[in-house]
Scaffold this active site. Structure first.
Site, mmCIF file in Angstrom:
data_model
loop_
_atom_site.group_PDB
_atom_site.id
_atom_site.type_symbol
_atom_site.label_atom_id
_atom_site.label_comp_id
_atom_site.label_asym_id
_atom_site.label_seq_id
_atom_site.Cartn_x
_atom_site.Cartn_y
_atom_site.Cartn_z
ATOM 1 N N TRP A 103 0.820 -1.282 0.065
ATOM 2 C CA TRP A 103 -0.161 0.016 0.027
ATOM 3 C C TRP A 103 0.817 1.472 -0.081
ATOM 4 O O TRP A 103 0.623 2.233 -0.822
ATOM 5 C CB TRP A 103 -1.165 0.026 1.164
ATOM 6 N N ASP A 173 -1.283 6.655 6.620
ATOM 7 C CA ASP A 173 -2.427 5.942 6.227
ATOM 8 C C ASP A 173 -2.392 4.951 7.338
ATOM 9 O O ASP A 173 -1.660 3.947 7.665
ATOM 10 C CB ASP A 173 -1.723 5.172 4.940
ATOM 11 N N LYS A 197 -12.229 -1.414 7.621
ATOM 12 C CA LYS A 197 -11.620 -2.388 8.690
ATOM 13 C C LYS A 197 -12.106 -2.486 9.940
ATOM 14 O O LYS A 197 -12.673 -3.355 10.412
ATOM 15 C CB LYS A 197 -10.376 -1.920 8.787
#
Length: 363
Positions: A103, A173, A197
Protein backbone atom coordinates in the site's frame (compact mmCIF):
# COMPACT_ATOMS: atom_id res chain seq x y z
CA UNK A 1 -27.12 -19.99 8.94
CA UNK A 2 -25.43 -18.86 12.17
CA UNK A 3 -22.98 -15.96 12.00
CA UNK A 4 -19.44 -16.97 11.11
CA UNK A 5 -16.14 -15.64 12.36
CA UNK A 6 -15.09 -13.34 9.53
CA UNK A 7 -11.32 -12.79 9.28
CA UNK A 8 -11.53 -10.67 6.12
CA UNK A 9 -9.09 -7.78 5.70
CA UNK A 10 -12.03 -5.64 4.61
CA UNK A 11 -14.92 -5.24 4.33
CA UNK A 12 -14.66 -6.77 7.74
CA UNK A 13 -16.67 -7.89 10.72
CA UNK A 14 -18.81 -5.25 12.47
CA UNK A 15 -20.03 -5.39 16.08
CA UNK A 16 -23.22 -7.44 16.23
CA UNK A 17 -24.77 -4.84 18.53
CA UNK A 18 -24.29 -2.17 15.86
CA UNK A 19 -25.82 -4.34 13.13
CA UNK A 20 -28.88 -5.12 15.25
CA UNK A 21 -29.29 -1.48 16.22
CA UNK A 22 -29.13 -0.39 12.59
CA UNK A 23 -31.56 -3.14 11.57
CA UNK A 24 -34.09 -1.89 14.11
CA UNK A 25 -33.94 1.57 12.50
CA UNK A 26 -33.92 0.41 8.90
CA UNK A 27 -37.52 1.37 8.06
CA UNK A 28 -37.99 4.22 10.52
CA UNK A 29 -35.05 6.22 11.82
CA UNK A 30 -36.08 7.94 15.05
CA UNK A 31 -39.64 8.68 13.95
CA UNK A 32 -38.76 10.14 10.55
CA UNK A 33 -40.73 7.42 8.77
CA UNK A 34 -37.79 6.62 6.50
CA UNK A 35 -34.44 4.89 6.45
CA UNK A 36 -31.18 6.82 6.67
CA UNK A 37 -30.59 5.40 3.18
CA UNK A 38 -33.53 7.50 1.94
CA UNK A 39 -33.15 10.82 3.75
CA UNK A 40 -31.67 14.03 2.41
CA UNK A 41 -28.11 14.78 3.45
CA UNK A 42 -29.34 18.34 4.10
CA UNK A 43 -32.10 17.21 6.46
CA UNK A 44 -31.99 18.01 10.20
CA UNK A 45 -31.92 14.28 10.96
CA UNK A 46 -28.79 13.61 8.91
CA UNK A 47 -27.13 16.84 10.04
CA UNK A 48 -27.45 15.53 13.59
CA UNK A 49 -26.04 12.13 12.53
CA UNK A 50 -22.87 13.51 10.93
CA UNK A 51 -22.23 16.13 13.62
CA UNK A 52 -22.64 13.54 16.38
CA UNK A 53 -20.35 11.14 14.54
CA UNK A 54 -17.64 13.78 14.29
CA UNK A 55 -18.00 14.75 17.95
CA UNK A 56 -17.75 11.12 19.08
CA UNK A 57 -14.70 10.50 16.89
CA UNK A 58 -13.03 13.59 18.31
CA UNK A 59 -13.72 12.28 21.81
CA UNK A 60 -12.39 8.81 21.01
CA UNK A 61 -9.15 10.06 19.47
CA UNK A 62 -8.78 13.24 21.52
CA UNK A 63 -8.45 15.19 18.27
CA UNK A 64 -7.16 18.76 18.82
CA UNK A 65 -9.42 21.65 17.85
CA UNK A 66 -7.05 22.78 15.10
CA UNK A 67 -7.65 19.59 13.10
CA UNK A 68 -10.49 19.10 10.65
CA UNK A 69 -12.37 15.79 10.45
CA UNK A 70 -13.66 14.92 6.98
CA UNK A 71 -15.95 12.07 5.91
CA UNK A 72 -15.18 11.54 2.23
CA UNK A 73 -15.74 9.09 -0.62
CA UNK A 74 -13.33 7.19 -2.85
CA UNK A 75 -11.77 4.99 -0.21
CA UNK A 76 -8.22 5.37 1.04
CA UNK A 77 -6.78 4.79 -2.44
CA UNK A 78 -8.15 8.09 -3.76
CA UNK A 79 -6.04 9.87 -1.16
CA UNK A 80 -2.90 8.41 -2.76
CA UNK A 81 -3.45 11.22 -5.27
CA UNK A 82 -5.35 13.59 -2.99
CA UNK A 83 -2.55 13.98 -0.47
CA UNK A 84 0.17 15.14 -2.89
CA UNK A 85 -2.37 17.31 -4.67
CA UNK A 86 -3.32 19.10 -1.46
CA UNK A 87 -0.16 19.05 0.65
CA UNK A 88 2.56 19.33 -1.99
CA UNK A 89 1.42 20.70 -5.36
CA UNK A 90 0.67 24.17 -3.91
CA UNK A 91 4.07 24.20 -2.14
CA UNK A 92 7.44 22.73 -3.19
CA UNK A 93 6.05 19.79 -5.12
CA UNK A 94 8.27 17.32 -3.26
CA UNK A 95 7.51 14.56 -0.74
CA UNK A 96 9.47 11.67 0.76
CA UNK A 97 7.98 8.19 1.10
CA UNK A 98 8.87 5.23 3.30
CA UNK A 99 7.90 2.05 1.44
CA UNK A 100 7.39 -1.02 3.61
CA UNK A 101 4.60 -2.84 1.80
CA UNK A 102 2.16 -2.92 -1.10
CA UNK A 103 0.00 0.00 0.00
CA UNK A 104 2.82 2.44 0.70
CA UNK A 105 4.37 1.43 -2.61
CA UNK A 106 1.11 2.17 -4.44
CA UNK A 107 0.81 5.51 -2.67
CA UNK A 108 4.39 6.39 -3.63
CA UNK A 109 3.89 5.48 -7.28
CA UNK A 110 0.64 7.44 -7.46
CA UNK A 111 2.20 10.52 -5.86
CA UNK A 112 5.03 10.38 -8.41
CA UNK A 113 2.46 11.09 -11.13
CA UNK A 114 1.85 14.55 -9.68
CA UNK A 115 4.94 15.61 -7.71
CA UNK A 116 8.60 14.79 -7.18
CA UNK A 117 8.07 11.83 -4.87
CA UNK A 118 11.16 10.09 -3.52
CA UNK A 119 11.44 6.71 -1.81
CA UNK A 120 13.84 7.34 1.08
CA UNK A 121 13.62 3.89 2.72
CA UNK A 122 12.25 0.53 1.61
CA UNK A 123 12.18 -3.12 2.59
CA UNK A 124 11.13 -4.34 -0.84
CA UNK A 125 14.46 -6.13 -1.29
CA UNK A 126 13.49 -8.49 1.55
CA UNK A 127 9.90 -8.93 0.29
CA UNK A 128 8.56 -6.47 2.86
CA UNK A 129 9.29 -8.73 5.80
CA UNK A 130 10.31 -5.82 8.02
CA UNK A 131 10.10 -2.07 8.54
CA UNK A 132 13.14 -0.49 6.84
CA UNK A 133 15.89 1.20 8.83
CA UNK A 134 14.48 4.50 10.13
CA UNK A 135 17.47 5.57 12.25
CA UNK A 136 18.66 8.45 10.05
CA UNK A 137 16.29 9.04 7.18
CA UNK A 138 17.66 11.06 4.23
CA UNK A 139 14.73 13.47 4.25
CA UNK A 140 15.09 16.35 1.82
CA UNK A 141 15.09 19.78 3.43
CA UNK A 142 12.41 21.00 1.04
CA UNK A 143 10.15 17.93 1.25
CA UNK A 144 6.57 19.01 1.94
CA UNK A 145 5.83 15.88 3.99
CA UNK A 146 7.02 12.40 4.90
CA UNK A 147 4.59 9.56 4.19
CA UNK A 148 4.10 6.20 5.89
CA UNK A 149 1.53 3.42 5.84
CA UNK A 150 1.59 2.75 9.55
CA UNK A 151 0.07 -0.72 9.34
CA UNK A 152 0.57 -2.69 6.14
CA UNK A 153 -2.51 -4.88 5.71
CA UNK A 154 -1.02 -7.33 3.22
CA UNK A 155 2.37 -8.01 4.76
CA UNK A 156 1.29 -7.72 8.40
CA UNK A 157 3.79 -5.03 9.40
CA UNK A 158 3.31 -2.19 11.83
CA UNK A 159 5.49 0.62 13.13
CA UNK A 160 6.54 0.13 16.77
CA UNK A 161 7.01 3.91 16.86
CA UNK A 162 6.67 6.65 14.30
CA UNK A 163 9.84 7.79 12.52
CA UNK A 164 11.79 10.95 13.25
CA UNK A 165 10.82 13.20 10.35
CA UNK A 166 13.32 15.90 11.32
CA UNK A 167 10.63 18.52 11.70
CA UNK A 168 8.75 17.65 8.52
CA UNK A 169 5.02 16.98 8.39
CA UNK A 170 4.13 13.32 8.90
CA UNK A 171 1.30 11.82 6.83
CA UNK A 172 0.00 8.39 7.86
CA UNK A 173 -2.29 5.90 6.18
CA UNK A 174 -3.85 4.19 9.22
CA UNK A 175 -6.61 2.32 7.39
CA UNK A 176 -6.10 -1.11 8.94
CA UNK A 177 -5.20 0.14 12.43
CA UNK A 178 -7.67 3.02 12.66
CA UNK A 179 -9.36 3.11 16.10
CA UNK A 180 -7.57 -0.06 17.23
CA UNK A 181 -5.48 1.82 19.80
CA UNK A 182 -4.85 5.36 21.04
CA UNK A 183 -2.94 7.68 18.70
CA UNK A 184 -1.43 11.09 19.46
CA UNK A 185 -2.99 13.01 16.59
CA UNK A 186 -0.84 16.09 17.29
CA UNK A 187 2.25 14.22 16.03
CA UNK A 188 0.79 14.05 12.51
CA UNK A 189 -0.08 16.58 9.87
CA UNK A 190 -2.64 14.26 8.31
CA UNK A 191 -4.10 10.86 9.20
CA UNK A 192 -6.47 9.01 6.93
CA UNK A 193 -8.13 5.63 6.78
CA UNK A 194 -10.67 3.65 4.83
CA UNK A 195 -13.37 2.63 7.32
CA UNK A 196 -14.04 -0.91 6.07
CA UNK A 197 -11.60 -2.45 8.54
CA UNK A 198 -12.50 -1.32 12.05
CA UNK A 199 -15.20 1.29 11.59
CA UNK A 200 -17.94 0.69 9.03
CA UNK A 201 -18.98 -0.41 5.54
CA UNK A 202 -16.81 0.24 2.50
CA UNK A 203 -17.23 3.57 0.76
CA UNK A 204 -16.07 6.08 3.38
CA UNK A 205 -12.60 7.41 4.05
CA UNK A 206 -11.95 9.55 7.10
CA UNK A 207 -9.33 12.30 6.79
CA UNK A 208 -8.02 14.12 9.86
CA UNK A 209 -5.93 17.09 8.76
CA UNK A 210 -4.33 20.03 10.55
CA UNK A 211 -6.08 23.23 9.51
CA UNK A 212 -2.96 25.14 8.51
CA UNK A 213 -2.14 22.45 5.94
CA UNK A 214 -5.35 22.93 3.99
CA UNK A 215 -4.73 24.50 0.55
CA UNK A 216 -6.58 27.39 -1.02
CA UNK A 217 -10.02 26.64 -2.42
CA UNK A 218 -8.57 26.43 -5.93
CA UNK A 219 -5.43 24.54 -6.96
CA UNK A 220 -4.30 24.62 -10.57
CA UNK A 221 -4.90 21.27 -12.21
CA UNK A 222 -6.75 19.78 -9.23
CA UNK A 223 -10.48 18.97 -9.47
CA UNK A 224 -12.68 20.71 -6.92
CA UNK A 225 -13.80 17.36 -5.54
CA UNK A 226 -10.18 16.53 -4.67
CA UNK A 227 -9.61 19.73 -2.73
CA UNK A 228 -9.64 19.14 1.04
CA UNK A 229 -10.26 22.84 1.72
CA UNK A 230 -13.56 22.64 -0.15
CA UNK A 231 -14.72 19.66 1.89
CA UNK A 232 -13.53 21.21 5.16
CA UNK A 233 -15.33 24.48 4.49
CA UNK A 234 -18.52 22.59 3.64
CA UNK A 235 -18.19 20.26 6.67
CA UNK A 236 -18.09 17.14 4.47
CA UNK A 237 -21.29 18.21 2.72
CA UNK A 238 -19.97 19.78 -0.49
CA UNK A 239 -21.88 17.08 -2.35
CA UNK A 240 -23.98 14.11 -1.25
CA UNK A 241 -21.75 12.11 1.10
CA UNK A 242 -21.97 8.34 1.74
CA UNK A 243 -24.76 8.93 4.24
CA UNK A 244 -25.50 5.39 5.36
CA UNK A 245 -21.83 4.55 5.76
CA UNK A 246 -21.33 7.61 7.96
CA UNK A 247 -24.38 6.61 9.99
CA UNK A 248 -22.89 3.16 10.68
CA UNK A 249 -19.53 4.71 11.53
CA UNK A 250 -21.28 6.91 14.07
CA UNK A 251 -22.83 3.87 15.70
CA UNK A 252 -19.44 2.16 15.88
CA UNK A 253 -17.94 5.27 17.52
CA UNK A 254 -20.61 5.15 20.23
CA UNK A 255 -20.07 1.41 20.65
CA UNK A 256 -16.32 1.89 21.11
CA UNK A 257 -16.88 4.62 23.69
CA UNK A 258 -19.23 2.33 25.60
CA UNK A 259 -16.58 -0.43 25.53
CA UNK A 260 -14.05 1.78 27.29
CA UNK A 261 -12.56 3.68 24.37
CA UNK A 262 -9.36 3.05 22.44
CA UNK A 263 -7.35 2.20 25.54
CA UNK A 264 -9.65 -0.76 26.19
CA UNK A 265 -9.55 -1.80 22.53
CA UNK A 266 -5.74 -1.74 22.54
CA UNK A 267 -5.66 -4.17 25.47
CA UNK A 268 -8.17 -6.52 23.83
CA UNK A 269 -6.39 -6.42 20.50
CA UNK A 270 -3.01 -7.13 22.08
CA UNK A 271 -4.49 -10.15 23.87
CA UNK A 272 -6.03 -11.53 20.69
CA UNK A 273 -2.83 -11.02 18.70
CA UNK A 274 -0.75 -12.78 21.36
CA UNK A 275 -3.02 -15.82 21.28
CA UNK A 276 -2.65 -16.15 17.52
CA UNK A 277 1.06 -15.33 17.23
CA UNK A 278 1.91 -17.69 20.09
CA UNK A 279 0.09 -20.47 18.26
CA UNK A 280 2.00 -19.74 15.04
CA UNK A 281 5.38 -19.55 16.81
CA UNK A 282 4.73 -22.83 18.61
CA UNK A 283 3.55 -24.58 15.45
CA UNK A 284 5.66 -26.93 13.33
CA UNK A 285 3.43 -26.32 10.31
CA UNK A 286 2.57 -22.61 10.27
CA UNK A 287 5.07 -19.77 10.02
CA UNK A 288 4.83 -15.98 10.15
CA UNK A 289 6.87 -14.01 7.62
CA UNK A 290 7.46 -11.09 10.01
CA UNK A 291 10.29 -12.22 12.24
CA UNK A 292 10.54 -9.24 14.61
CA UNK A 293 7.65 -9.48 17.10
CA UNK A 294 7.79 -5.73 17.68
CA UNK A 295 6.91 -5.13 14.02
CA UNK A 296 4.07 -7.65 13.79
CA UNK A 297 0.68 -6.14 13.17
CA UNK A 298 -1.98 -6.71 15.81
CA UNK A 299 -4.63 -6.33 13.12
CA UNK A 300 -3.43 -8.40 10.16
CA UNK A 301 -1.65 -11.70 10.73
CA UNK A 302 -0.23 -13.34 7.57
CA UNK A 303 1.07 -16.90 7.87
CA UNK A 304 1.86 -19.86 5.62
CA UNK A 305 2.28 -23.61 5.63
CA UNK A 306 4.91 -23.40 2.90
CA UNK A 307 2.73 -25.52 0.61
CA UNK A 308 0.22 -23.66 -1.61
CA UNK A 309 -1.98 -26.74 -1.93
CA UNK A 310 -2.06 -27.13 1.85
CA UNK A 311 -2.85 -23.43 2.23
CA UNK A 312 -5.82 -23.88 -0.11
CA UNK A 313 -7.00 -26.93 1.82
CA UNK A 314 -6.76 -24.97 5.07
CA UNK A 315 -8.92 -22.14 3.70
CA UNK A 316 -11.57 -24.55 2.43
CA UNK A 317 -11.78 -26.62 5.59
CA UNK A 318 -11.71 -23.54 7.82
CA UNK A 319 -14.74 -22.12 6.00
CA UNK A 320 -16.65 -25.34 6.68
CA UNK A 321 -15.80 -24.84 10.35
CA UNK A 322 -17.27 -21.30 10.32
CA UNK A 323 -13.91 -19.51 9.96
CA UNK A 324 -14.17 -17.39 6.85
CA UNK A 325 -11.86 -15.32 4.62
CA UNK A 326 -8.50 -16.72 5.70
CA UNK A 327 -6.93 -16.66 2.24
CA UNK A 328 -3.90 -14.39 1.92
CA UNK A 329 -3.92 -11.40 -0.39
CA UNK A 330 -3.78 -12.38 -4.05
CA UNK A 331 -0.41 -10.62 -4.47
CA UNK A 332 1.39 -12.75 -1.87
CA UNK A 333 -0.72 -15.88 -1.39
CA UNK A 334 -0.59 -17.91 1.80
CA UNK A 335 -2.98 -17.25 4.66
CA UNK A 336 -4.07 -14.20 6.63
CA UNK A 337 -6.28 -13.59 9.61
CA UNK A 338 -7.43 -10.02 10.15
CA UNK A 339 -8.45 -9.66 13.78
CA UNK A 340 -9.96 -6.21 13.93
CA UNK A 341 -11.86 -4.71 16.86
CA UNK A 342 -15.09 -6.58 16.12
CA UNK A 343 -13.48 -10.02 15.90
CA UNK A 344 -14.10 -11.49 19.36
CA UNK A 345 -11.50 -13.28 21.45
CA UNK A 346 -13.60 -16.43 21.07
CA UNK A 347 -13.16 -16.23 17.31
CA UNK A 348 -9.37 -16.15 17.62
CA UNK A 349 -9.45 -19.10 20.02
CA UNK A 350 -11.66 -21.01 17.58
CA UNK A 351 -9.13 -20.30 14.82
CA UNK A 352 -6.21 -21.48 16.96
CA UNK A 353 -8.07 -24.67 17.89
CA UNK A 354 -8.73 -25.35 14.21
CA UNK A 355 -5.08 -24.68 13.33
CA UNK A 356 -3.94 -27.24 15.89
CA UNK A 357 -6.42 -29.80 14.57
CA UNK A 358 -5.39 -29.13 10.98
CA UNK A 359 -1.71 -29.45 11.87
CA UNK A 360 -2.28 -32.79 13.62
CA UNK A 361 -4.06 -34.12 10.55
CA UNK A 362 -1.70 -32.78 7.89
CA UNK A 363 1.83 -32.71 9.30
Amino acid sequence: MPRVYNFSAGPAMLPEYVLKDAAAEMLDYKGTGMSVMEMSHRSPAFTAIIKTAERDLRDLMNIPDNYKVLFLQGGASLQFAGIPMNLSLPKNGKADYIVDGSWSEKAYKEAARFIDAKCIASSKDTNFDRIPDLSDLPIRDDADYVYICENETIHGLTYPEIPDTKGHILVSDQSSMFLSKPVDVSKYGLIYGGVQKNVGPAGVVIVIVREDLLPEDKIDGVPTMMNLRVHADKESLYNTPPCYGIYICGKVFKYLKAQGGLEAMAIRNAEKAKILYDAIDESKLFKCAVADPAQRSKMNVPFVTGNPDLDKKFVEEAALAGLWNLKGHRSVGGLRASIYNAVPREGVIALVDFMKKFEAENL
